[in-house]
Design a protein around this motif. Structure first.
Motif, PDB file in Angstrom:
ATOM      1  N   LEU A   1     -56.938  22.103  -2.117  1.00 13.58           N
ATOM      2  CA  LEU A   1     -55.748  20.892  -2.451  1.00 13.58           C
ATOM      3  C   LEU A   1     -55.792  20.609  -3.777  1.00 13.58           C
ATOM      4  O   LEU A   1     -54.866  20.369  -4.349  1.00 13.58           O
ATOM      5  CB  LEU A   1     -55.705  19.846  -1.212  1.00 13.58           C
ATOM      6  CG  LEU A   1     -55.599  20.482   0.229  1.00 13.58           C
ATOM      7  CD1 LEU A   1     -55.913  19.116   1.032  1.00 13.58           C
ATOM      8  CD2 LEU A   1     -53.801  20.807   0.261  1.00 13.58           C
TER       9      LEU A   1
ATOM     10  N   GLU B   1     -44.706  21.180   1.925  1.00 17.48           N
ATOM     11  CA  GLU B   1     -45.443  20.691   0.531  1.00 17.48           C
ATOM     12  C   GLU B   1     -44.855  20.871  -0.626  1.00 17.48           C
ATOM     13  O   GLU B   1     -44.932  19.715  -1.383  1.00 17.48           O
ATOM     14  CB  GLU B   1     -46.691  21.653   0.665  1.00 17.48           C
ATOM     15  CG  GLU B   1     -47.657  21.188   1.988  1.00 17.48           C
ATOM     16  CD  GLU B   1     -48.814  22.076   1.942  1.00 17.48           C
ATOM     17  OE1 GLU B   1     -48.856  23.018   1.118  1.00 17.48           O
ATOM     18  OE2 GLU B   1     -49.294  22.344   3.055  1.00 17.48           O
ATOM     19  N   ASP B   2     -43.694  21.496  -0.809  1.00 15.25           N
ATOM     20  CA  ASP B   2     -43.009  21.448  -2.046  1.00 15.25           C
ATOM     21  C   ASP B   2     -42.299  20.353  -2.296  1.00 15.25           C
ATOM     22  O   ASP B   2     -42.084  19.784  -3.048  1.00 15.25           O
ATOM     23  CB  ASP B   2     -42.188  22.828  -1.859  1.00 15.25           C
ATOM     24  CG  ASP B   2     -42.859  23.928  -2.454  1.00 15.25           C
ATOM     25  OD1 ASP B   2     -43.811  24.221  -3.071  1.00 15.25           O
ATOM     26  OD2 ASP B   2     -42.446  25.064  -2.050  1.00 15.25           O
TER      27      ASP B   2
ATOM     28  N   SER C   1     -44.331  17.260  -3.211  1.00 17.72           N
ATOM     29  CA  SER C   1     -44.899  17.392  -4.400  1.00 17.72           C
ATOM     30  C   SER C   1     -43.462  16.744  -5.176  1.00 17.72           C
ATOM     31  O   SER C   1     -43.866  16.052  -6.034  1.00 17.72           O
ATOM     32  CB  SER C   1     -45.015  19.082  -4.948  1.00 17.72           C
ATOM     33  OG  SER C   1     -45.328  18.821  -6.260  1.00 17.72           O
TER      34      SER C   1
ATOM     35  N   ALA D   1     -53.908  13.774  -2.641  1.00 17.44           N
ATOM     36  CA  ALA D   1     -53.800  15.014  -2.339  1.00 17.44           C
ATOM     37  C   ALA D   1     -52.988  14.933  -0.878  1.00 17.44           C
ATOM     38  O   ALA D   1     -53.101  13.974  -0.322  1.00 17.44           O
ATOM     39  CB  ALA D   1     -54.937  15.732  -1.698  1.00 17.44           C
TER      40      ALA D   1
ATOM     41  N   TRP E   1     -50.674  17.422   2.150  1.00 20.77           N
ATOM     42  CA  TRP E   1     -50.388  18.497   2.940  1.00 20.77           C
ATOM     43  C   TRP E   1     -49.598  18.475   3.992  1.00 20.77           C
ATOM     44  O   TRP E   1     -49.290  17.208   4.552  1.00 20.77           O
ATOM     45  CB  TRP E   1     -51.626  19.406   3.082  1.00 20.77           C
ATOM     46  CG  TRP E   1     -52.572  18.643   4.208  1.00 20.77           C
ATOM     47  CD1 TRP E   1     -52.726  19.080   5.420  1.00 20.77           C
ATOM     48  CD2 TRP E   1     -53.565  17.694   3.598  1.00 20.77           C
ATOM     49  NE1 TRP E   1     -53.832  18.299   5.916  1.00 20.77           N
ATOM     50  CE2 TRP E   1     -54.233  17.604   5.350  1.00 20.77           C
ATOM     51  CE3 TRP E   1     -54.044  17.015   2.834  1.00 20.77           C
ATOM     52  CZ2 TRP E   1     -55.455  16.427   5.171  1.00 20.77           C
ATOM     53  CZ3 TRP E   1     -54.775  15.967   2.900  1.00 20.77           C
ATOM     54  CH2 TRP E   1     -55.350  15.804   4.181  1.00 20.77           C
TER      55      TRP E   1
ATOM     56  N   ARG F   1     -56.747  22.163   8.911  1.00 20.46           N
ATOM     57  CA  ARG F   1     -56.388  22.901   7.754  1.00 20.46           C
ATOM     58  C   ARG F   1     -57.461  23.901   7.241  1.00 20.46           C
ATOM     59  O   ARG F   1     -56.519  25.072   7.211  1.00 20.46           O
ATOM     60  CB  ARG F   1     -55.922  21.801   6.581  1.00 20.46           C
ATOM     61  CG  ARG F   1     -55.403  22.659   5.196  1.00 20.46           C
ATOM     62  CD  ARG F   1     -54.960  21.709   4.140  1.00 20.46           C
ATOM     63  NE  ARG F   1     -54.405  22.648   2.940  1.00 20.46           N
ATOM     64  CZ  ARG F   1     -53.056  23.028   2.944  1.00 20.46           C
ATOM     65  NH1 ARG F   1     -52.260  22.462   4.009  1.00 20.46           N
ATOM     66  NH2 ARG F   1     -52.844  23.618   1.829  1.00 20.46           N
TER      67      ARG F   1
ATOM     68  N   ASP G   1     -45.055  25.704   3.865  1.00 19.16           N
ATOM     69  CA  ASP G   1     -45.028  25.474   2.302  1.00 19.16           C
ATOM     70  C   ASP G   1     -43.817  24.828   1.802  1.00 19.16           C
ATOM     71  O   ASP G   1     -43.936  24.135   0.875  1.00 19.16           O
ATOM     72  CB  ASP G   1     -44.746  26.984   2.040  1.00 19.16           C
ATOM     73  CG  ASP G   1     -46.105  27.904   2.381  1.00 19.16           C
ATOM     74  OD1 ASP G   1     -47.198  27.168   2.231  1.00 19.16           O
ATOM     75  OD2 ASP G   1     -45.796  29.023   2.448  1.00 19.16           O
TER      76      ASP G   1
ATOM     77  N   TYR H   1     -50.425  21.425 -10.451  1.00 17.46           N
ATOM     78  CA  TYR H   1     -51.068  21.311  -9.177  1.00 17.46           C
ATOM     79  C   TYR H   1     -49.902  21.189  -8.024  1.00 17.46           C
ATOM     80  O   TYR H   1     -49.146  20.475  -8.424  1.00 17.46           O
ATOM     81  CB  TYR H   1     -51.636  19.753  -9.150  1.00 17.46           C
ATOM     82  CG  TYR H   1     -52.821  19.935 -10.070  1.00 17.46           C
ATOM     83  CD1 TYR H   1     -54.128  20.213  -9.774  1.00 17.46           C
ATOM     84  CD2 TYR H   1     -52.762  19.228 -11.369  1.00 17.46           C
ATOM     85  CE1 TYR H   1     -54.939  20.413 -10.558  1.00 17.46           C
ATOM     86  CE2 TYR H   1     -53.809  19.195 -12.260  1.00 17.46           C
ATOM     87  CZ  TYR H   1     -55.051  19.682 -12.026  1.00 17.46           C
ATOM     88  OH  TYR H   1     -56.027  19.649 -12.835  1.00 17.46           O
ATOM     89  N   ARG H   2     -50.272  21.769  -7.087  1.00 20.73           N
ATOM     90  CA  ARG H   2     -49.043  21.868  -6.041  1.00 20.73           C
ATOM     91  C   ARG H   2     -49.371  20.843  -4.822  1.00 20.73           C
ATOM     92  O   ARG H   2     -48.290  20.315  -4.527  1.00 20.73           O
ATOM     93  CB  ARG H   2     -48.844  23.505  -5.281  1.00 20.73           C
ATOM     94  CG  ARG H   2     -48.029  23.612  -4.113  1.00 20.73           C
ATOM     95  CD  ARG H   2     -47.915  25.054  -3.860  1.00 20.73           C
ATOM     96  NE  ARG H   2     -47.012  25.380  -2.728  1.00 20.73           N
ATOM     97  CZ  ARG H   2     -47.151  25.220  -1.365  1.00 20.73           C
ATOM     98  NH1 ARG H   2     -48.303  24.766  -1.100  1.00 20.73           N
ATOM     99  NH2 ARG H   2     -46.223  25.308  -0.546  1.00 20.73           N
ATOM    100  N   ASN H   3     -50.406  20.549  -4.637  1.00 21.86           N
ATOM    101  CA  ASN H   3     -50.750  19.677  -3.534  1.00 21.86           C
ATOM    102  C   ASN H   3     -51.657  18.204  -4.074  1.00 21.86           C
ATOM    103  O   ASN H   3     -52.296  17.752  -3.369  1.00 21.86           O
ATOM    104  CB  ASN H   3     -51.765  20.266  -2.577  1.00 21.86           C
ATOM    105  CG  ASN H   3     -51.044  21.232  -1.768  1.00 21.86           C
ATOM    106  OD1 ASN H   3     -50.988  22.350  -2.101  1.00 21.86           O
ATOM    107  ND2 ASN H   3     -50.204  20.977  -0.697  1.00 21.86           N
ATOM    108  N   ARG H   4     -51.378  17.940  -5.349  1.00 21.64           N
ATOM    109  CA  ARG H   4     -51.862  16.801  -5.812  1.00 21.64           C
ATOM    110  C   ARG H   4     -51.184  16.106  -6.917  1.00 21.64           C
ATOM    111  O   ARG H   4     -50.367  16.854  -7.692  1.00 21.64           O
ATOM    112  CB  ARG H   4     -53.430  17.171  -6.277  1.00 21.64           C
ATOM    113  CG  ARG H   4     -53.861  16.330  -7.368  1.00 21.64           C
ATOM    114  CD  ARG H   4     -55.251  17.065  -8.069  1.00 21.64           C
ATOM    115  NE  ARG H   4     -55.362  16.261  -9.508  1.00 21.64           N
ATOM    116  CZ  ARG H   4     -56.354  16.972 -10.025  1.00 21.64           C
ATOM    117  NH1 ARG H   4     -57.202  17.684  -9.960  1.00 21.64           N
ATOM    118  NH2 ARG H   4     -56.738  16.013 -11.268  1.00 21.64           N
TER     119      ARG H   4
END
Length: 580
Positions: free
Chosen positions: A268, A308-309, A312, A294, A296, A17, A305, A282-285
């Motif tokens: 992350l 990952e959204d 979440s 975490a 991804w 990553r 993206d 937090y976007r990735n946690r």
């Protein structure tokens, strides 16, 4: 855990990553890492402070430091180790906040340490910058040569009290960037990224011959671990070493690979922004009990993206967004996908481009100065979506007051004393998450904990819908594992045709409790409070007593509302298996 704490899987995936972050141009180079800077000292060419600039964002007490790319901070335990070109005020200026309750001996010891920290900062900057041909380096050295902690009260700034113990960086008057952003100084910092005495060996992650990292990077952002960071791989005693190897030589990882996985994981775990109340987003946690999770995706461009959204949203990390709050873009798309998934549609039908994307989920738990891996999952996004949908189906009840699928953290709070996240039983979150990720059985402790909370709590919320859903989910999934032909809607709602004795006794118990509540308004202790446990353990002994007692309640109801009394009597006779 000490010693080698994780398999190579998470480290290799995180290092990959980092390589993708570098390719996109949004990753620090070796020697640099994200840092939280609160204030900047503006220096002129002669090293004099001409201004103090506040770099924080927000208002009032909600101000947050600015996260910037800066020279990588040192690993600190109890020793005195200085940073490069930035650090907290005790190192940069030789001043720190004084404890008013400290006695004379403690105050003297604290002052001695602060003096050592300031000297360490001056020595490290001199070692780095003495041969530099840069006016920014000259200005910093002139400032450190002339500055004394005694000059602190005379520093012309309205931020003097707020600056104490915050991170301070430098800027040359006329520059827009920081001092460490000047090309000549960036080159000096990058040149020190590799240890001069590092041994050359084969990296376990890349397979290449390269300098081996003696110490692995600190990972920040895991609640319960040290605020300065904790190690994912570490060796702190001879019992954890082998063949006389020291520290990082026991798990040879190149300095570049170690820097890469540490940078990627810290990114992350870091917050992207804050909400209106100053709480980090937090976007990735997501935090699940004691497990910091975490996640991804591995893809190029916008698909990563978007995936990952959606992750979440699936894990409940993203806040609920209203139409007014949603911006056009990935968040809106993920919300729309969630609506479709909650309605039962498969991801391959609504977003086939995301179906096969590779996703990673890493659960970490604090362990003093180290981190333990609670779970590690690799798979496709479509496979994960299917398993999360199965989890929702196992929880489903009808009728229900829920308007959307409950997030895992919300379920876990129903198992905690007083409904507080800090009271979620240790290890339970990781076990439940693992069962969702793999599609396996829920942990048996989930059933036990839900029953314990129902028995221990008081009031109407003790039988909250989510607790009932958890009980049902454990039972249904166990039955389905034993018999794949188990009905999909088993135990979802009341089944009037069910003849199982335990099921009918549960219905009978509910009818008798309802009759008691109707007959005695505001009863302090219902039959549920007094007899639920014994009725479950010894039904043959308890139910005859309850059936005799309910007659008194029916008699009282009959005097006030005869029609309702007839309804309860019919319900009791319909469930009374003891007279069959």
């Amino acid at each position: 855990m000490s010693g080698v704490q994780v398999s190579l899987g998470p480290l290799a995936a995180l290092a990959a990553r980092y390589d993708r972050m570098v390719a996109r141009g949004d990753a620090p180079v070796p020697g640099f890492a994200p840092a939280q800077i609160s204030f900047v000292l503006m220096l002129d060419r002669a090293g004099k402070v001409v201004a103090v600039q506040d770099e924080r964002a927000g208002d009032g007490k909600k101000k947050r430091p600015r996260v910037v790319e800066a020279p990588q901070p040192p690993k600190r335990t109890v020793g005195v180790v200085s940073g490069l070109l930035w650090d907290k005020t005790s190192y940069v200026l030789g001043v720190t906040r004084v404890d008013p309750e400290a006695d004379e001996a403690r105050a003297a010891k604290a002052a001695e340490r602060t003096a050592k920290e300031h000297e360490a900062f001056k020595a490290r900057q001199a070692a780095l910058l003495e041969a530099a041909q840069d006016e920014g380096a000259t200005a910093l050295l002139e400032f450190l040569a002339s500055w004394t902690p005694e000059a602190w009260p005379g520093l012309d700034t309205p931020y003097r009290d707020e600056m104490l113990d915050q991170n301070i960086a430098f800027r040359l008057d006329g520059d827009r960037g920081y001092l460490h952003d000047r090309p000549a100084l960036r080159a000096l910092v990058a040149g020190q990224a590799a240890s001069a005495d590092a041994e050359i060996g084969q990296c376990l992650i890349t397979g290449e011959m390269a300098p081996i990292a003696r110490l692995h990077p600190s990972i920040k952002g895991v609640p319960g671990a040290q605020s300065s960071g904790a190690s994912l791989v570490s060796f702190n005693a001879s019992a954890f070493t082998s063949y006389g190897k020291a520290q990082g030589d026991n798990a040879p990882t190149s300095e570049l690979a170690a820097f890469g996985y540490g940078t990627a994981l810290n990114a992350l775990l870091a917050s992207d922004d804050a909400d209106a109340k100053g709480r980090p987003i937090y976007r990735n946690r997501v935090q699940l009990g004691d497990a910091t999770t975490a996640f991804w995706a591995e893809a190029d461009g916008g698909e990563a993206d978007q995936a990952e959204d959606l992750l979440s949203q699936l894990f409940g990390a993203a806040p609920a967004l209203s139409e007014a709050e949603i911006d056009a873009g990935h968040s809106a798309q993920a919300r729309d996908l969630m609506v479709e998934l909650e309605a039962g549609r498969a991801l391959r039908d609504i977003a086939p481009q995301l179906q096969g994307l590779r996703i990673y989920v890493l659960g970490l738990s604090p362990n003093a100065a180290r981190l333990s891996v609670r779970f590690w999952h690799v798979g496709s996004l479509g496979e994960l979506a299917d398993r999360v949908q199965q989890h929702w189906k196992d929880l489903r009840l009808a009728p229900t007051r829920l308007t959307k699928a409950p997030a895992l953290w919300r379920l876990l709070r129903e198992l905690a004393a007083q409904g507080e996240a800090k009271n979620i039983p240790p290890n339970l979150a990781g076990e439940v998450m693992r069962s969702i990720l793999t599609g396996g059985r829920y942990p048996r402790s989930l059933l036990t904990q839900a029953l314990m909370r129902i028995r221990a709590d008081q009031g109407d919320d003790k039988l909250h819908e989510l607790r009932v859903a958890l009980l049902k989910a454990v039972i249904v999934r166990d039955l389905r594992k034993q018999d794949p032909d188990t009905k999909e809607d088993y135990l979802v709602s009341l089944d009037l045709t069910e003849t199982d004795p335990g099921y009918r006794l549960g219905r009978l118990f509910a009818v008798m409790e309802a009759a008691q509540a109707q007959a005695i308004k505001g009863v302090n202790a219902s039959i549920r409070d007094r007899f639920y446990g014994s009725a479950s353990a010894t039904p043959a002994h308890v139910f005859p007593l309850l059936l005799r007692g309910v007659q008194d309640h029916l008699s009282k109801i009959r005097k006030a509302t005869p029609g309702l009394a007839v309804k309860y009597e019919k319900a009791v006779r319909r469930q009374d298996i003891w007279r069959r």
